[in-house]
Write a protein that holds these residues in place. Sequence first.
Motif, PDB file in Angstrom:
ATOM      1  N   ARG A  14      46.893  37.692  41.257  1.00 38.59           N
ATOM      2  CA  ARG A  14      47.715  36.661  40.604  1.00 38.59           C
ATOM      3  C   ARG A  14      49.156  37.145  40.441  1.00 38.59           C
ATOM      4  N   GLU A  15      49.306  38.427  40.106  1.00 34.06           N
ATOM      5  CA  GLU A  15      50.651  38.987  39.930  1.00 34.06           C
ATOM      6  C   GLU A  15      51.424  39.006  41.243  1.00 34.06           C
ATOM      7  N   ARG A  16      50.699  39.087  42.365  1.00 37.28           N
ATOM      8  CA  ARG A  16      51.349  39.098  43.678  1.00 37.28           C
ATOM      9  C   ARG A  16      51.549  37.703  44.244  1.00 37.28           C
TER      10      ARG A  16
ATOM     11  N   LYS B  36      43.496  40.091  38.776  1.00 40.45           N
ATOM     12  CA  LYS B  36      44.740  40.083  38.007  1.00 40.45           C
ATOM     13  C   LYS B  36      45.912  40.498  38.893  1.00 40.45           C
ATOM     14  N   LEU B  37      45.700  41.524  39.702  1.00 41.28           N
ATOM     15  CA  LEU B  37      46.751  41.996  40.612  1.00 41.28           C
ATOM     16  C   LEU B  37      47.079  40.940  41.667  1.00 41.28           C
TER      17      LEU B  37
END
Length: 261
Positions: A187-189, A184-185
Amino acid sequence: MECDNTYNIYDEDVEILFSVGRRFLTGNGLEKDETKGKEMLTQAAMMGHTLAQQLLDRYKDELENTVEQIKLESDPLTDMLEYNKRFVAEKMYEQYATSKYPDRKIAIVTCMDTRLVQLLPAALGIKNGDVKIIKNAGGTITNPFDSTVRSLLVAIYELGVNEVMIIGHTGCGVQGMDGAEMLKLMRERGIDEEHISLMKHCGIDLELWLHGFDETDAAILETVDLVKNHPLVPKDVIVKGYIMDSTTGELTPIEKNNNHK
């Protein structure tokens, strides 16, 4: 001194102080001298010159903003590179001179945790040249052919290591690490979903690969077992597991019948 009366009496002197002080402070018409400029403007302000005080206040604000900007622009990497230049120039490296062969013939596999950077060597009484230290996230090995195992094999066959210490530590960040949350992190980056999907199509279970461990002592014992029974590790190499207290540096041996938590 009463400002209200003084300004009226020494009006011309105050104006001279203000005018010259401003020029020193700004470098307009005179060679810039901030110290002298502030002194003259302060005198003018004390004698009741309102503009002198306003200029001093503005200068103070600009100075504080400049200091804050410098702090914001401070680059840790640049600081390190600057220090490195001094380190070499002042020959501080001389106290660390040694060879590539570990004097104690020990290799340590441990975590990259910042708390251990100085604590671990200090707590074990080791200095430059004593041991080989191999670090990764968690201080454990999950793949028998990963880079940590390769490093251990080099240490054993090329550098004379005959004992391996697997050292975990309390409060490890890898304990309980969630592979799904890591994705998830990513994808956020900005990691492209296509890249993540490609890994999955290649047979790589990213969630499992990124997942941490549940109990540090169990993970250390699994790593000890993996190294001991690795087909390329000689049977005469001693492999033991430990947990280090991340605050005190206390080292506790971990064995299969040990209920350490």
